[in-house]
Design an enzyme around this catalytic site. Sequence first.
Site, mmCIF file in Angstrom:
data_model
loop_
_atom_site.group_PDB
_atom_site.id
_atom_site.type_symbol
_atom_site.label_atom_id
_atom_site.label_comp_id
_atom_site.label_asym_id
_atom_site.label_seq_id
_atom_site.Cartn_x
_atom_site.Cartn_y
_atom_site.Cartn_z
ATOM 1 N N LYS A 126 33.740 -24.130 -23.790
ATOM 2 C CA LYS A 126 32.661 -23.112 -24.201
ATOM 3 C C LYS A 126 32.596 -22.376 -25.909
ATOM 4 C CE LYS A 126 31.196 -21.633 -19.864
ATOM 5 N NZ LYS A 126 32.803 -22.945 -19.527
ATOM 6 N N LYS A 161 28.168 -15.951 -19.090
ATOM 7 C CA LYS A 161 29.196 -16.991 -18.811
ATOM 8 C C LYS A 161 30.252 -16.469 -19.152
ATOM 9 C CE LYS A 161 26.980 -21.554 -21.098
ATOM 10 N NZ LYS A 161 27.289 -22.178 -21.833
ATOM 11 N N ARG A 211 24.535 -34.411 -19.152
ATOM 12 C CA ARG A 211 25.951 -35.014 -19.018
ATOM 13 C C ARG A 211 26.488 -36.121 -20.275
ATOM 14 N NH1 ARG A 211 31.613 -33.766 -18.193
ATOM 15 N NH2 ARG A 211 30.531 -31.731 -18.975
ATOM 16 N N ARG A 226 21.513 -33.250 -14.330
ATOM 17 C CA ARG A 226 22.108 -32.982 -13.353
ATOM 18 C C ARG A 226 21.495 -31.557 -13.114
ATOM 19 N NH1 ARG A 226 27.848 -31.211 -16.251
ATOM 20 N NH2 ARG A 226 26.693 -31.345 -17.898
ATOM 21 N N ARG A 234 22.193 -23.640 -12.216
ATOM 22 C CA ARG A 234 22.277 -23.883 -12.286
ATOM 23 C C ARG A 234 23.272 -25.547 -12.207
ATOM 24 N NH1 ARG A 234 27.564 -20.996 -9.390
ATOM 25 N NH2 ARG A 234 25.735 -20.589 -7.872
ATOM 26 N N ASP A 274 27.156 -30.684 -22.956
ATOM 27 C CA ASP A 274 26.309 -30.853 -21.508
ATOM 28 C C ASP A 274 25.062 -30.329 -23.422
ATOM 29 O OD1 ASP A 274 28.475 -30.690 -20.025
ATOM 30 O OD2 ASP A 274 27.997 -29.061 -19.876
ATOM 31 N N GLU A 282 27.459 -26.897 -23.872
ATOM 32 C CA GLU A 282 29.129 -26.657 -24.138
ATOM 33 C C GLU A 282 29.748 -28.380 -25.312
ATOM 34 O OE1 GLU A 282 30.760 -25.714 -21.059
ATOM 35 O OE2 GLU A 282 29.407 -24.753 -20.726
ATOM 36 N N ASN A 284 33.246 -30.986 -23.632
ATOM 37 C CA ASN A 284 33.930 -30.254 -22.878
ATOM 38 C C ASN A 284 34.924 -31.257 -23.521
ATOM 39 O OD1 ASN A 284 32.676 -28.826 -20.355
ATOM 40 N ND2 ASN A 284 30.847 -30.381 -20.733
#
Length: 316
Positions: A126, A161, A211, A226, A234, A274, A282, A284
């Site tokens: 994050k 979050k 992604r 997504r 979400r 993301d 984000e 990842n």
Amino acid sequence: MPQLLFVADPLETFKTHKDSTFAMMREAASRGHTLWACEPQQLVWQRGGVVTAHARRITLTADAHDWFDEVEAADIALCQLDAVLMRKDPPFDAEYLYTTHLLTQAEREGARVFNSPEALRAHPEKLAILEFPQHIAPTLVTRSIAAVRAFHAEHRDIILKPLDGMGGAGIFRVKEDGLNLGSIAETLTRDGAQTIMVQAFLPAISAGDKRVLLIDGVPVPYALARIPQGGEVRGNLAAGGKGVAQPLSNTDRAIAEHLGPILAARGLLLVGLDIIGDRLTEINVTSPTCFQEITDQTGWNVAQRFIDALEGKLAA
């Protein structure tokens, strides 16, 4: 014959129809690589020795459920393997951190670890976006409930979050009416004892949380959008989102091409960005996924490209 060790969650928990670590294993096995697997708690170091793993050597079967055979179990020195792939899912908690320190010690002893454990520590998923403010939405990192209230007063529609979650767990949206803002902020911050992230809500989430995969700094040409389902905020697949592969947008590519060389130079062979709309949300690095969804929908073999890159690193 190259030997690869995957440090991962229990093999019995893999969902092979969508698991990216399984896709890596399948591609590596097709090239004749020997597969080993262990869990983080099976890593050991003792003075006078080197970091070892109590690992399982496996072969793959054609059965989607009973998908591997254990050939043997042995204590192996990480420095004697060709590569160690750190693929343990979050949370990025104290135990995850301790594992990265053991892997750093293994590197000192000659092991090749991907992603670099030092880079894993330096890029909490994050918080890593803070380095690139030009690409992100209005964002607040705080444990102050008063600061959360002020941020909401300014932006009116926000997302809260935890910093250590995955798969969309613990994410809340608070709209202009502020309903339950105090309760949510108190819960997530544990009454001000734990730091959280707060971001302005991005309406583009309706088109998907994309992604974008970087392999050795180079973007895969397709993203997996997504898309939230059934009124959900979400898009995470684990939260019921629908995954739709699509070519990178101009903005996706621009962000990926800016960050890719920077992150690759730090030892991050595989990264999952993301992106919602044109905003990075984000970075990842622990166990980026979506290999199989992209490959199945587009025919672009992500695992093949990843193992190509891994082999290139080992040959260098």
